[in-house]
Design a protein around this motif. Sequence first.
Motif, PDB file in Angstrom:
ATOM      1  N   ARG B  55       1.788   0.944  -6.957  1.00 52.85           N
ATOM      2  CA  ARG B  55       0.681   0.107  -6.457  1.00 52.85           C
ATOM      3  C   ARG B  55       1.128  -1.345  -6.349  1.00 52.85           C
ATOM      4  NH1 ARG B  55      -3.361   2.694 -10.391  1.00 52.85           N
ATOM      5  NH2 ARG B  55      -4.060   4.534  -9.259  1.00 52.85           N
ATOM      6  N   ARG B  57       4.112  -2.466  -5.958  1.00 54.74           N
ATOM      7  CA  ARG B  57       5.058  -2.600  -4.845  1.00 54.74           C
ATOM      8  C   ARG B  57       4.317  -2.675  -3.511  1.00 54.74           C
ATOM      9  NH1 ARG B  57      10.002   1.650  -5.491  1.00 54.74           N
ATOM     10  NH2 ARG B  57      10.971   0.766  -7.346  1.00 54.74           N
ATOM     11  N   SER B  58       3.285  -1.859  -3.395  1.00 50.28           N
ATOM     12  CA  SER B  58       2.564  -1.852  -2.120  1.00 50.28           C
ATOM     13  C   SER B  58       1.867  -3.180  -1.882  1.00 50.28           C
ATOM     14  CB  SER B  58       1.552  -0.706  -2.110  1.00 50.28           C
ATOM     15  OG  SER B  58       0.535  -0.959  -3.042  1.00 50.28           O
ATOM     16  N   ARG B  59       1.514  -3.871  -2.945  1.00 44.95           N
ATOM     17  CA  ARG B  59       0.849  -5.166  -2.778  1.00 44.95           C
ATOM     18  C   ARG B  59       1.842  -6.271  -2.440  1.00 44.95           C
ATOM     19  NH1 ARG B  59      -2.342  -3.717  -7.327  1.00 44.95           N
ATOM     20  NH2 ARG B  59      -0.994  -4.959  -8.671  1.00 44.95           N
ATOM     21  N   ARG B  62       8.374  -4.405  -1.256  1.00 43.28           N
ATOM     22  CA  ARG B  62       9.502  -3.992  -2.070  1.00 43.28           C
ATOM     23  C   ARG B  62      10.647  -4.994  -1.945  1.00 43.28           C
ATOM     24  NH1 ARG B  62      12.407   1.883  -2.482  1.00 43.28           N
ATOM     25  NH2 ARG B  62      14.095   1.204  -3.817  1.00 43.28           N
TER      26      ARG B  62
END
Lengths: 235, 151
Positions: B55, B57-59, B62
Amino acid sequence: MSLFDDDDDVMRRFRSCEGASAPADDVATFDAARALVRAGMPVLPPAANVDLASLLREGTPRRSRMNPLAKVAGLGLAGKLALAGGVALAASAGGLTVAGIATSGNSHAAAGLATAGADHGAPDHATPAVTDPTSSATPSNHGTCVSAVARATPEPSDSPNAHGQAVSAVAQSDCDKPASSGQGKPTSLPSQANAHASDHLSGKPSSLPPSHPTGKPSSLPPSHPTGAPTAPTGH
Amino acid sequence: MAGYFLAHGADDAEDLTSEVFIGVFAKLRSFRGDEEDLRAFVFSVAHHRWVDELRRRSRRGRTDPYDEQADPRWVPSAEADALSSIDARRARELVEALPPDQREVMLLRFFGDLTLEQTASTVGKRVEAVKALQHRALARLRKILEQAVSL
């Protein structure tokens, strides 16, 4: 030795498939894939980061969830009595008296015992432990503890019943009571009592007077019929 | 534990492992069970930590991990190259060939030694669903392994 000692256990569990039979292909594939994936990962254990290192070094912080009332409730009967006695003393007696009893209760008790012995004509060469109030080996019991409080002079500013309440509180407390003995029970075995008795009959002074079997304070050491040195003994 | 995160492709597997054990220590007082239960408990914490990481990383997007072989200062070591690169690459390829849910099940089984029930409880699925995921994952892995052998 395998890097993963539990390989056999895992494969047995997998093969049993928790009661269902696993296809042979699945077992072989699981075996091979697992070995391949695990072989591709580093063998050395990772280093702990700063937070984990400090946690391992200092341990998890312990928080007491008990409030003071719960702690008091958790005390045993003897602990509650002792606490009540201490509180009553602190509330009623003068600060100096309380400090004296709290810090040198044995000395006060010994002094009281020595005074009582002198009043009743006990010989001067009684047991040194009894006559020396500063000795750390001074024997004391519950009676001498209560006696010391009873003999303490009340402060002029105290309420009329303060002295009596203080004595009552100490009498009900566990002050100098041996932990293992019940009320009124002898603290020594019969054989030990007999040993003391034989000492007494042979005229040898006993250096360790046992507590009275009835629980009464032995502030009045009986004089020996032969006139030999006496000390409180078990009867 | 670190292998579990590395197989997932975590950049900071060591840090994640430490965080998992910090979480385990915090909850250790309330834990009841035997050694197997403790293992399942630890990997359950690891699974949730990994879900949090995904989660995060998605925000934030990466970041590329440091690749020592891309660093011009890096001097290759024959031993290290021989020992690690082949195995690690093959392992990564094998794991990355699986869809995320199959990968999660297989990594918990591979590294956590969890039973099907424990795995199902950890990932929040029914045992039958986990069995199906495992079966499909193994079929896919078998195909990859057979291709590797034939090559």
